[in-house]
Design a protein around this motif. Structure first.
Motif, PDB file in Angstrom:
ATOM      1  N   ASN A  79     -21.856 -59.749  -6.587  1.00  0.00           N
ATOM      2  CA  ASN A  79     -22.588 -60.503  -7.613  1.00  0.00           C
ATOM      3  C   ASN A  79     -21.883 -61.805  -7.999  1.00  0.00           C
ATOM      4  N   LYS A  80     -21.029 -62.282  -7.115  1.00  0.00           N
ATOM      5  CA  LYS A  80     -20.176 -63.428  -7.435  1.00  0.00           C
ATOM      6  C   LYS A  80     -20.970 -64.665  -7.844  1.00  0.00           C
ATOM      7  N   ALA A  81     -22.034 -64.972  -7.093  1.00  0.00           N
ATOM      8  CA  ALA A  81     -22.809 -66.195  -7.375  1.00  0.00           C
ATOM      9  C   ALA A  81     -23.478 -66.114  -8.744  1.00  0.00           C
ATOM     10  N   SER A  82     -24.129 -64.993  -9.034  1.00  0.00           N
ATOM     11  CA  SER A  82     -24.816 -64.878 -10.327  1.00  0.00           C
ATOM     12  C   SER A  82     -23.819 -64.783 -11.481  1.00  0.00           C
ATOM     13  N   LEU A  83     -22.686 -64.151 -11.240  1.00  0.00           N
ATOM     14  CA  LEU A  83     -21.652 -64.046 -12.267  1.00  0.00           C
ATOM     15  C   LEU A  83     -21.038 -65.428 -12.542  1.00  0.00           C
ATOM     16  N   ALA A  84     -20.785 -66.197 -11.488  1.00  0.00           N
ATOM     17  CA  ALA A  84     -20.240 -67.556 -11.655  1.00  0.00           C
ATOM     18  C   ALA A  84     -21.212 -68.435 -12.439  1.00  0.00           C
ATOM     19  N   GLN A  85     -22.505 -68.260 -12.152  1.00  0.00           N
ATOM     20  CA  GLN A  85     -23.520 -69.040 -12.867  1.00  0.00           C
ATOM     21  C   GLN A  85     -23.574 -68.639 -14.339  1.00  0.00           C
ATOM     22  N   ASP A 116     -15.862 -73.742  -9.112  1.00  0.00           N
ATOM     23  CA  ASP A 116     -14.520 -73.288  -9.501  1.00  0.00           C
ATOM     24  C   ASP A 116     -14.553 -71.831  -9.955  1.00  0.00           C
ATOM     25  N   ASN A 117     -15.623 -71.457 -10.662  1.00  0.00           N
ATOM     26  CA  ASN A 117     -15.754 -70.069 -11.117  1.00  0.00           C
ATOM     27  C   ASN A 117     -15.864 -69.094  -9.946  1.00  0.00           C
ATOM     28  N   LEU A 118     -16.484 -69.541  -8.863  1.00  0.00           N
ATOM     29  CA  LEU A 118     -16.536 -68.703  -7.659  1.00  0.00           C
ATOM     30  C   LEU A 118     -15.125 -68.427  -7.149  1.00  0.00           C
ATOM     31  N   TYR A 119     -14.289 -69.468  -7.145  1.00  0.00           N
ATOM     32  CA  TYR A 119     -12.899 -69.296  -6.719  1.00  0.00           C
ATOM     33  C   TYR A 119     -12.147 -68.366  -7.676  1.00  0.00           C
ATOM     34  N   HIS A 120     -12.338 -68.588  -8.976  1.00  0.00           N
ATOM     35  CA  HIS A 120     -11.666 -67.737  -9.963  1.00  0.00           C
ATOM     36  C   HIS A 120     -12.031 -66.265  -9.733  1.00  0.00           C
ATOM     37  N   GLU A 167      -9.805 -60.044  -5.696  1.00  0.00           N
ATOM     38  CA  GLU A 167      -8.734 -59.659  -4.751  1.00  0.00           C
ATOM     39  C   GLU A 167      -7.543 -59.057  -5.486  1.00  0.00           C
ATOM     40  N   ALA A 168      -7.191 -59.623  -6.639  1.00  0.00           N
ATOM     41  CA  ALA A 168      -6.085 -59.083  -7.432  1.00  0.00           C
ATOM     42  C   ALA A 168      -6.368 -57.648  -7.849  1.00  0.00           C
ATOM     43  N   ILE A 169      -7.598 -57.384  -8.263  1.00  0.00           N
ATOM     44  CA  ILE A 169      -7.978 -56.030  -8.671  1.00  0.00           C
ATOM     45  C   ILE A 169      -7.974 -55.099  -7.465  1.00  0.00           C
ATOM     46  N   ARG A 170      -8.483 -55.591  -6.347  1.00  0.00           N
ATOM     47  CA  ARG A 170      -8.566 -54.752  -5.135  1.00  0.00           C
ATOM     48  C   ARG A 170      -7.194 -54.255  -4.699  1.00  0.00           C
ATOM     49  N   ILE A 217      -1.695 -58.082 -10.433  1.00  0.00           N
ATOM     50  CA  ILE A 217      -1.952 -59.125 -11.421  1.00  0.00           C
ATOM     51  C   ILE A 217      -1.349 -60.442 -10.942  1.00  0.00           C
ATOM     52  N   GLU A 218      -0.236 -60.335 -10.225  1.00  0.00           N
ATOM     53  CA  GLU A 218       0.488 -61.514  -9.747  1.00  0.00           C
ATOM     54  C   GLU A 218      -0.402 -62.438  -8.903  1.00  0.00           C
ATOM     55  N   ILE A 219      -1.305 -61.865  -8.120  1.00  0.00           N
ATOM     56  CA  ILE A 219      -2.201 -62.682  -7.278  1.00  0.00           C
ATOM     57  C   ILE A 219      -3.040 -63.608  -8.157  1.00  0.00           C
ATOM     58  N   PHE A 220      -3.671 -63.054  -9.171  1.00  0.00           N
ATOM     59  CA  PHE A 220      -4.537 -63.857 -10.040  1.00  0.00           C
ATOM     60  C   PHE A 220      -3.702 -64.804 -10.899  1.00  0.00           C
ATOM     61  N   ALA A 221      -2.575 -64.315 -11.394  1.00  0.00           N
ATOM     62  CA  ALA A 221      -1.713 -65.148 -12.240  1.00  0.00           C
ATOM     63  C   ALA A 221      -1.179 -66.357 -11.470  1.00  0.00           C
ATOM     64  N   ALA A 222      -0.726 -66.129 -10.251  1.00  0.00           N
ATOM     65  CA  ALA A 222      -0.190 -67.227  -9.432  1.00  0.00           C
ATOM     66  C   ALA A 222      -1.278 -68.245  -9.122  1.00  0.00           C
ATOM     67  N   TYR A 223      -2.478 -67.751  -8.848  1.00  0.00           N
ATOM     68  CA  TYR A 223      -3.604 -68.656  -8.593  1.00  0.00           C
ATOM     69  C   TYR A 223      -3.888 -69.516  -9.827  1.00  0.00           C
ATOM     70  N   LEU A 224      -3.865 -68.910 -11.008  1.00  0.00           N
ATOM     71  CA  LEU A 224      -4.133 -69.653 -12.240  1.00  0.00           C
ATOM     72  C   LEU A 224      -3.048 -70.686 -12.533  1.00  0.00           C
ATOM     73  N   VAL A 225      -1.808 -70.347 -12.240  1.00  0.00           N
ATOM     74  CA  VAL A 225      -0.714 -71.310 -12.422  1.00  0.00           C
ATOM     75  C   VAL A 225      -0.969 -72.522 -11.530  1.00  0.00           C
ATOM     76  N   TRP A 226      -1.329 -72.252 -10.270  1.00  0.00           N
ATOM     77  CA  TRP A 226      -1.643 -73.352  -9.334  1.00  0.00           C
ATOM     78  C   TRP A 226      -2.830 -74.161  -9.850  1.00  0.00           C
TER      79      TRP A 226
END
Length: 199
Positions: free
Chosen positions: A15-21, A49-53, A59-62, A66-75
């Motif tokens: 549901n990524k597209a509808s969730l991003a919207q 950008d929301n699609l990327y987020h 992926e972090a949840i999968r 948490i480090e995967i999402f946190a590192a992405y947000l820092v970048w």
């Protein structure tokens, strides 16, 4: 627990597209000045950008990291700062991701998503700045690295290749070329891109 995380991951992905919207609509509805400031193109970029987020969150949840999402947000935060976009915009955006997920997901699934967002949000508060450059005076091939970078930025592939070939012929070990030219110039290119010097 692992099965529950995989299910959350799958629901986000499906549901990524509808969730991003939904996230984008919530953000722009609650902040009408954003549309005036960034226009329709900016709203579309925000949705992209929301699609990327969501991809990184999923992926972090999968993989339960948490480090995967946190590192992405820092970048992402560093990149936005370089593009003169206020830091608060990313923090607010995370709030709208959280709000949208609360609307869409069952309570137990939402709790897990909320935990990942909350912990990652804490990380971007303690952001450290990048070095101004990866070139330093301790590099024995500093001038060659600068020249190589210049060739790359000007798309002078043949000259770059010839320069490296000459360095090898002159007895420079491949490991030294890797550490002192290839590695630092790639880091420098990344820094230039992140700071919006190159696109």
């Amino acid at each position: 627990m692992k099965t529950a995380l995989i299910n959350i991951n799958n629901v986000i992905d499906d549901n990524k597209a509808s969730l991003a919207q939904l996230i984008t609509d919530l953000q722009f509805k609650n902040n009408p000045d954003l549309l005036l400031k960034y226009g329709i193109a900016g709203k579309e970029k925000c949705c992209s950008d929301n699609l990327y987020h969501l991809s990184y969150l999923s992926e972090a949840i999968r993989i339960e990291s948490i480090e995967i999402f946190a590192a992405y947000l820092v970048w992402a935060q560093k990149m936005l700062v370089a593009r003169k976009i206020p830091i608060i915009d990313l923090s607010n955006n995370l709030g709208y991701i959280d709000l949208a997920c609360k609307e869409v997901f069952p309570k137990e699934a939402y709790k897990i998503i909320h935990f990942y967002i909350l912990k990652s949000k804490e990380r971007i508060k303690n952001i450290q700045t990048n070095p101004e450059t990866y070139f330093n005076d301790n590099n024995p091939l500093l001038e060659d690295a600068k020249k190589y970078l210049d060739f790359l930025l000007k798309a002078k592939r043949i000259q770059a290749q010839a320069m490296i070939t000459n360095l090898v012929k002159n007895g420079n070990p491949i490991s030294s070329l890797y550490d002192n030219i290839f590695k630092v110039t790639q880091c420098e290119i990344g820094l230039l891109w992140q700071n919006n010097v190159i696109t």
